[in-house]
Design an enzyme around this catalytic site. Structure first.
Site, short mmCIF file in Angstrom:
data_model
loop_
_atom_site.label_atom_id
_atom_site.label_comp_id
_atom_site.label_asym_id
_atom_site.label_seq_id
_atom_site.Cartn_x
_atom_site.Cartn_y
_atom_site.Cartn_z
N PHE A 113 0.84 -1.19 0.00
CA PHE A 113 0.00 0.00 0.00
C PHE A 113 0.88 1.24 0.00
CE2 PHE A 113 -4.33 1.48 0.56
CZ PHE A 113 -5.05 0.37 0.17
N GLN A 134 -7.12 15.39 2.72
CA GLN A 134 -6.51 14.48 1.75
C GLN A 134 -7.38 14.32 0.50
OE1 GLN A 134 -6.00 9.93 2.40
NE2 GLN A 134 -3.97 10.84 2.46
N HIS A 161 -7.77 11.88 -2.47
CA HIS A 161 -7.37 10.54 -2.89
C HIS A 161 -7.13 10.56 -4.39
CE1 HIS A 161 -7.32 6.27 -3.64
NE2 HIS A 161 -7.36 6.03 -2.34
N LEU A 171 -14.61 6.36 -5.09
CA LEU A 171 -13.27 5.89 -4.78
C LEU A 171 -12.90 4.58 -5.47
CD1 LEU A 171 -10.83 6.39 -2.86
CD2 LEU A 171 -11.97 4.86 -1.26
N GLU A 185 -6.54 2.42 -3.47
CA GLU A 185 -5.11 2.37 -3.72
C GLU A 185 -4.65 0.92 -3.90
OE1 GLU A 185 -3.31 5.24 -1.11
OE2 GLU A 185 -1.66 3.87 -0.77
N ARG A 213 -0.42 9.54 -0.93
CA ARG A 213 -1.52 10.07 -1.72
C ARG A 213 -1.36 11.54 -2.10
NH1 ARG A 213 -6.25 7.00 1.75
NH2 ARG A 213 -5.90 4.97 0.76
N HIS A 238 -11.17 13.24 0.21
CA HIS A 238 -11.30 11.93 0.80
C HIS A 238 -11.28 11.91 2.32
CE1 HIS A 238 -11.12 7.62 0.88
NE2 HIS A 238 -9.91 7.58 1.41
N SER A 294 -6.40 4.83 8.30
CA SER A 294 -7.67 5.28 8.89
C SER A 294 -8.41 4.11 9.51
CB SER A 294 -8.53 5.98 7.85
OG SER A 294 -8.78 5.11 6.77
#
Lengths: 257, 610
Positions: free
Chosen positions: B116, B248, B250, B260, B263, B294, B361, B407
């Site tokens: 990630f 943020q 995304h 969304l 990722e 990001r 995001h 998160s």
């Protein structure tokens, strides 16, 4: 590689950018005990301008935000994962946020109604409590005995795959409220509760299958299913609901799970 | 009006709220109040995974995870908090597994892990497999599992109840409170959507877990219901909001829609390309390329578009290319997001690249808390009995840019901690008296909104707000653009005071609640923009084209924004002449900025390269 990408990029772009706007009429079943209509439901029609990628939820929002603020419906995520906005669109249960207007014949009025079998609270909003009560009854949680491991439980990829399909459920009630048995007999657990029982019965880590099968062996349980496949057709997550119910029935007979 | 008494009241039933409830309901009489049915919460939309250094598939340790989190946050992370999170991540994942979460498995039957963005081996050497996941619906499985366990534990819920006020026993907006003086949160006022009835909840402990505020922007991955309620309620009661300028974006929202795409698509090998087919991330982050954090990827994408290399008829997006991946692999690891591309854009990801563009995001900022989840009323003092966890809170483990998966981790680690702290405090505390008419302000607000004669539509004002935020406070910001946003917000506030609703009824009046939520959005947008104007540097998610460099000398501090009456002092705690001294006057109040030091333990700020 580069050339191919350029071509497909343009095609994708065309699909996104150039779809023209169009007029669409929604015929919505309304119900508002506080209105002059009292306890009677009634129909309202709205004509709005929509775009190629607009969904039924966008149209409902357009009505609410530009024409009639009193139109009432539930929604949250707006992309098919929260399960708030299951409604009946042209006679079929769907998520309003996952149904593109262009896919439900916008040449004719699109009929939007609340899902069936649950008490209507206002317009497209129904009382979900009976639905969640059935869900809670099948013990929708992992049941284990013995000591907890210090790390994770071991589960093979195959065992994990066994119940993958039924973990997708978002509890939107599209399946349960499409079931003719549920319409006529509100006591029936309904497909969603059975799907969630399946999710645990076939989880190799779980030890509560016997208890759940007892519960579903009830007269309002799994045997009420008449295999009409409405539920499978209605599921916005593509879960093979009827198959899951069949597997639970089989497990009840063979006690193999 | 109904009155209730609980030891612990939790506001919000997403991941953080339910994780807190599982802790506190074991120890204390707990109620969870949520404006949605719990399973509708936006935790369920999280896709890719939850990082923990289990080292199930390759060498890893929580210290590397701590470092990545701090570096990912561009060093504005409180390092003690990041350490707690990375360390407790491991137990948090095992907790979820033991609760029944169906993680994907390795061939040995252990929890599988994948790559990630920003998560690396040995302090940035290469991408590491750290994200534990359940296909691309990890958030869905976390939300379901937590709800299932709440059912098991018989947690009491008040669903479709909107909390509209927080009751505190001092008026922090006007009173000068001494350092060390006791301030208590004593209850909340809620509105039952189904009946329109007001409910007052008296509580020894209150946990805010109300989530984010993505709806201040037009293009967002957030749900319609993410309107910053908890942040705004705290702010209105005089509590500070921390680091609100850091939002943020995304990288991979479906172009034009903002939905969304995880990722994980890049973690599984997906590549971003511009119109020329170039893998442009090689230029911006040579080592980890598409798996850079990001903020960097989002800026790089926006820059490609700005420099004319965008794809599509309007050259306004880039492409996420999965076409080199095996369809079977896509189906196994990324089924949901590829379906989004098919459903909403009619694009087949097996054979066509997917149009994507950054989407609002996640709020890194929020209600400031310490690592026990206690809410701060300034840089040091806590409000007794008040806790916050999840996106509403700012611990701060995300600093100026949150890493992907952190998160889901945050809600589990700090949700648990907040629930535990809330219950422990409730066991020792007594109920504090509520004011005589605790719901008066809420009732007056609702009546006024409901009875206002025909005015402007709420939706028009909200749309204008979202458009100015997208245009002026998105990936690229300047002093000029931000001041434009601020001018628009001032104007929109005036219009809001004349807005009216059409539905005047009591039952299930979502028209009315949307109007109330717009008030929250205006508050959050306002504080976001004011904080962004003040921070004349670029760090993490906050990029100022007029100040493109990070300025540690002057801005290595958390922003603390306070709403104060016009007559109050212009100096808040952490006032720094020339840097954290901004005051913005509004109609009837002002926003005063101060600061709070960043907690450093062992990581010296370095240049952030990937």
């Amino acid at each position: 590689m580069t050339a191919t990408l350029e071509n497909t990029a343009t095609e994708a772009g065309a699909a996104v950018g150039v779809v023209p706007s169009f007029e669409v009429t929604l015929r919505v079943r309304r119900f508002n005990p506080e209105s002059t209509h009292g306890e009677e439901s009634y129909w309202d029609e709205y004509t709005i301008t929509a775009h190629g990628t607009d969904r039924v939820l966008d149209a409902l929002h357009k009505i609410k935000w530009e024409h009639d603020g009193s139109l009432t419906f539930r929604r949250s995520c707006a992309h098919g994962v929260c399960g708030s906005d299951a409604v009946r669109i042209n006679g079929r249960n769907r998520l309003a946020c996952k149904t593109l207007l262009k896919d439900v014949n916008p040449d004719k009025p699109i009929v939007v109604e609340p899902i069936k079998g649950l008490p209507v609270v206002k317009d497209l909003v129904v009382d979900m409590e009976p639905f969640f009560a059935s869900y809670r009854e099948i013990m929708p949680f992992l049941i284990t005995t013995g000591n907890e491991p210090t790390k994770e439980r071991i589960q093979s990829a195959e065992d994990r795959a066994r119940f993958d399909d039924t973990t997708k459920c978002i509890l939107c009630a599209a399946c349960t409220s499409s079931c003719p048995v549920f319409w006529t007999d509100g006591q029936y657990f309904g497909p969603a509760a059975i799907v969630n029982a399946h999710r645990f019965i076939f989880d190799s880590r779980d030890e509560g299958a016997q208890q759940r099968l007892e519960i579903l062996n009830d007269k309002e349980g799994v045997w009420r299913c008449r295999t009409t496949f409405n539920c499978t057709e209605a599921c916005p997550r593509g879960i093979e609901v009827t198959k899951a119910i069949q597997e639970v029935k089989r497990a009840m007979i063979t006690r193999a799970f | 009006m109904q009155t209730h008494q609980y030891d612990v009241v939790i506001v919000g039933a997403g991941g953080a709220g339910m994780r807190a409830a599982l802790e506190s309901s074991k120890e204390a009489r707990t109620a969870v109040i949520s404006k949605l049915y719990p399973t509708r919460s936006h935790t369920g939309a999280a896709q890719g995974g939850m990082c923990a250094a289990l080292a199930n598939v390759e060498e890893d340790n929580w210290e590397w995870h701590t470092f990545d989190t701090i570096k990912g946050g561009d060093y504005l992370v409180d390092q003690d908090a990041a350490e707690v999170m990375a360390k407790e991540a491991i137990e948090a994942v095992f907790d979820l597994e033991r609760m029944g979460l169906p993680f994907n498995r390795t061939p040995e039957g252990r929890i599988d892990q994948r790559r990630f963005g920003g998560h690396t081996r040995n302090h940035g050497e290469a991408a590491v497999r750290r994200a534990c996941y359940a296909a691309d619906r990890t958030g869905h499985m976390i939300l379901q599992t937590l709800y299932q366990n709440c059912v098991k534990q018989d947690v009491e819920f008040f669903n479709e109840f909107y909390v509209l006020d927080l009751i505190v026993d001092h008026d922090l907006t006007t009173e000068e409170i001494e350092d060390g003086a006791e301030v208590n949160a004593t209850g909340v006022v809620a509105y039952d959507l189904a009946t329109g009835e007001i409910h007052v909840f008296q509580a020894k402990s209150i946990v805010f877990a109300t989530g984010g505020a993505g709806k201040i922007f037009k293009t967002t991955s957030n749900a319609h219901t993410l309107t910053g309620d908890g942040m705004a309620l705290a702010y209105r009661r005089g509590l500070p909001l921390e680091d609100m300028e850091f939002f943020q974006f995304h990288p991979t929202g479906l172009a034009g829609l903002g939905i969304l795409l995880s990722e994980a698509a890049r973690g599984e090998g997906g590549i971003l390309r511009n119109a020329e087919g170039e893998r442009f991330m090689e230029r911006y982050a040579p080592t980890i390329k598409d798996l850079a954090p990001r903020d960097i990827v989002a800026r790089s994408m926006a820059n490609e578009v700005r420099e004319g290399r965008g794809a599509g008829p309007n050259k306004d997006y880039v492409l996420l290319d999965l076409t080199h991946l095996e369809p079977a692999h896509i189906d196994a690891k990324l089924p949901d997001i590829t379906e989004f591309a098919r459903t909403y854009l009619g694009v087949e990801p097996y054979t066509e690249p997917v149009p994507v563009y950054p989407t609002a995001h996640y709020a890194m900022g929020g209600v400031p808390t310490n690592i026990e989840g206690e809410v701060l009323r300034d840089g040091r003092n806590v409000v007794k009995g008040l806790y916050a966890a999840g996106e509403v809170a700012c611990v701060s483990v995300h600093g100026s840019n949150r890493l992907g998966t952190n998160s889901l981790l945050d809600i589990n680690v700090f949700g648990k901690r907040a629930g535990r702290s809330a219950a422990a405090y409730a066991k020792t505390a007594t109920f504090k008296d509520l004011p005589e008419t605790p719901a008066a302000a809420v009732v007056a607000q609702l009546d006024e909104m409901r009875n206002r004669p025909d005015g402007e539509r709420v939706a028009d004002i909200r749309k204008a707000l979202q458009e100015t935020m997208d245009a002026n406070a998105q990936v690229f910001r300047t002093g000029e653009s931000l001041n434009e946003a601020l001018a628009d917000i001032r104007e929109l506030r005036k219009r809001y005071s004349n807005a009216s609703v059409q539905d005047k009824g009591r039952l299930f009046n979502t028209d009315l609640l949307e109007a109330i939520e717009l008030g929250f959005l205006l508050d959050i947008a306002e504080v976001t923009v004011v904080a962004a104007i003040n921070r004349k540097e670029s760090r993490g998610g906050h990029y100022r084209e007029d100040f493109p460099d990070r300025d540690d000398k002057h801005y290595m501090l958390h922003t603390m924004a306070y709403r104060r009456p016009t007559v109050a002092s212009d100096q808040a705690e952490g006032h720094v002449e020339g840097y954290f001294d901004h005051v913005e006057e509004f109609d009837g109040y002002k926003v005063v900025l101060g600061s709070k030091p960043v907690t450093m333990t062992r990581y010296e700020p370095m240049e952030r390269k990937y």
